[in-house]
Design a protein around this motif. Sequence first.
Motif, PDB file in Angstrom:
ATOM      1  N   UNK A 132      12.809  -5.335  -5.726  1.00 14.10           N
ATOM      2  CA  UNK A 132      11.582  -6.064  -5.639  1.00 14.10           C
ATOM      3  C   UNK A 132      10.660  -5.511  -6.854  1.00 14.10           C
ATOM      4  N   UNK A 133       9.989  -6.275  -7.489  1.00 14.53           N
ATOM      5  CA  UNK A 133       9.112  -5.669  -8.588  1.00 14.53           C
ATOM      6  C   UNK A 133       7.786  -5.999  -8.175  1.00 14.53           C
ATOM      7  N   UNK A 134       6.933  -5.100  -8.148  1.00 20.73           N
ATOM      8  CA  UNK A 134       5.312  -5.247  -7.795  1.00 20.73           C
ATOM      9  C   UNK A 134       4.484  -5.090  -9.280  1.00 20.73           C
ATOM     10  N   UNK A 135       3.780  -5.746  -9.706  1.00 19.85           N
ATOM     11  CA  UNK A 135       2.900  -5.214 -10.954  1.00 19.85           C
ATOM     12  C   UNK A 135       1.345  -5.674 -10.721  1.00 19.85           C
ATOM     13  N   UNK A 136       0.610  -4.791 -11.138  1.00 19.77           N
ATOM     14  CA  UNK A 136      -0.825  -5.000 -11.045  1.00 19.77           C
ATOM     15  C   UNK A 136      -1.214  -4.499 -12.358  1.00 19.77           C
ATOM     16  N   UNK A 137      -2.128  -5.443 -13.219  1.00 18.18           N
ATOM     17  CA  UNK A 137      -2.841  -5.296 -14.341  1.00 18.18           C
ATOM     18  C   UNK A 137      -4.375  -5.286 -13.809  1.00 18.18           C
ATOM     19  N   UNK A 138      -5.164  -4.355 -14.090  1.00 14.75           N
ATOM     20  CA  UNK A 138      -6.550  -4.357 -13.980  1.00 14.75           C
ATOM     21  C   UNK A 138      -7.300  -3.387 -14.831  1.00 14.75           C
ATOM     22  N   UNK A 139      -8.680  -3.717 -14.852  1.00 16.27           N
ATOM     23  CA  UNK A 139      -9.575  -2.451 -15.549  1.00 16.27           C
ATOM     24  C   UNK A 139      -9.689  -1.210 -14.719  1.00 16.27           C
ATOM     25  N   UNK A 140      -9.251  -0.298 -15.480  1.00 14.25           N
ATOM     26  CA  UNK A 140      -9.364   1.262 -14.755  1.00 14.25           C
ATOM     27  C   UNK A 140     -10.736   1.603 -14.107  1.00 14.25           C
ATOM     28  N   UNK A 141     -11.898   1.243 -14.715  1.00  9.99           N
ATOM     29  CA  UNK A 141     -13.328   1.623 -14.153  1.00  9.99           C
ATOM     30  C   UNK A 141     -13.560   0.804 -12.784  1.00  9.99           C
TER      31      UNK A 141
END
Length: 175
Positions: A132-141
């Motif tokens: 299963x693949x989980x991916x999250x993209x978001x601002x580091x700060x």
Amino acid sequence: MKRWILLLAAICLLCSGCTKSNIVPDGGQNNGEGDVPPSADGIVWEQLWEDFDEIYADTDAYPFIETVNAGVYDEDNFIRFYLLLNTTISGEEAAEYATEVIKGFNDLIWEQNHDYARSTEDSYGGYVSRYNIYVMVGPDDVKDNRETWILEDTIPAGEYRPVSPGGEEETSAES
């Protein structure tokens, strides 16, 4: 004078041919030759993680990226990707980058073990597809604030679809 220059050049060439880089992580096993042995599936994970970071955290190629983090969790049958940004990008850009990272991760494994299939236009590849693949993209700060994330998606093992900016909910609604 020319003899000294030639002698120094010869010494430099001989010395550079005798050096060898040895990266042995804490707790890593060393086979006596200075090399870290591959795991049971033929993967040298330390090298894979170095290559993964070098490629996908390259700010020249991806000026929006701050850090890339990933992990293979056999016990949960998941591969998780956390892609943290230093600036805002669109959901579509985040989805394209995430899809590229997932396929690239598989292809780094394929480079070490050709028993796993390489990614294609309609497949994440042989290794990644098992999980299963989980991916999250978001601002580091503000990564701790889920509301600021640009993208969060989970793709079931064996299924292929590009990462979606709307995640599972948007994909389900379109069906």
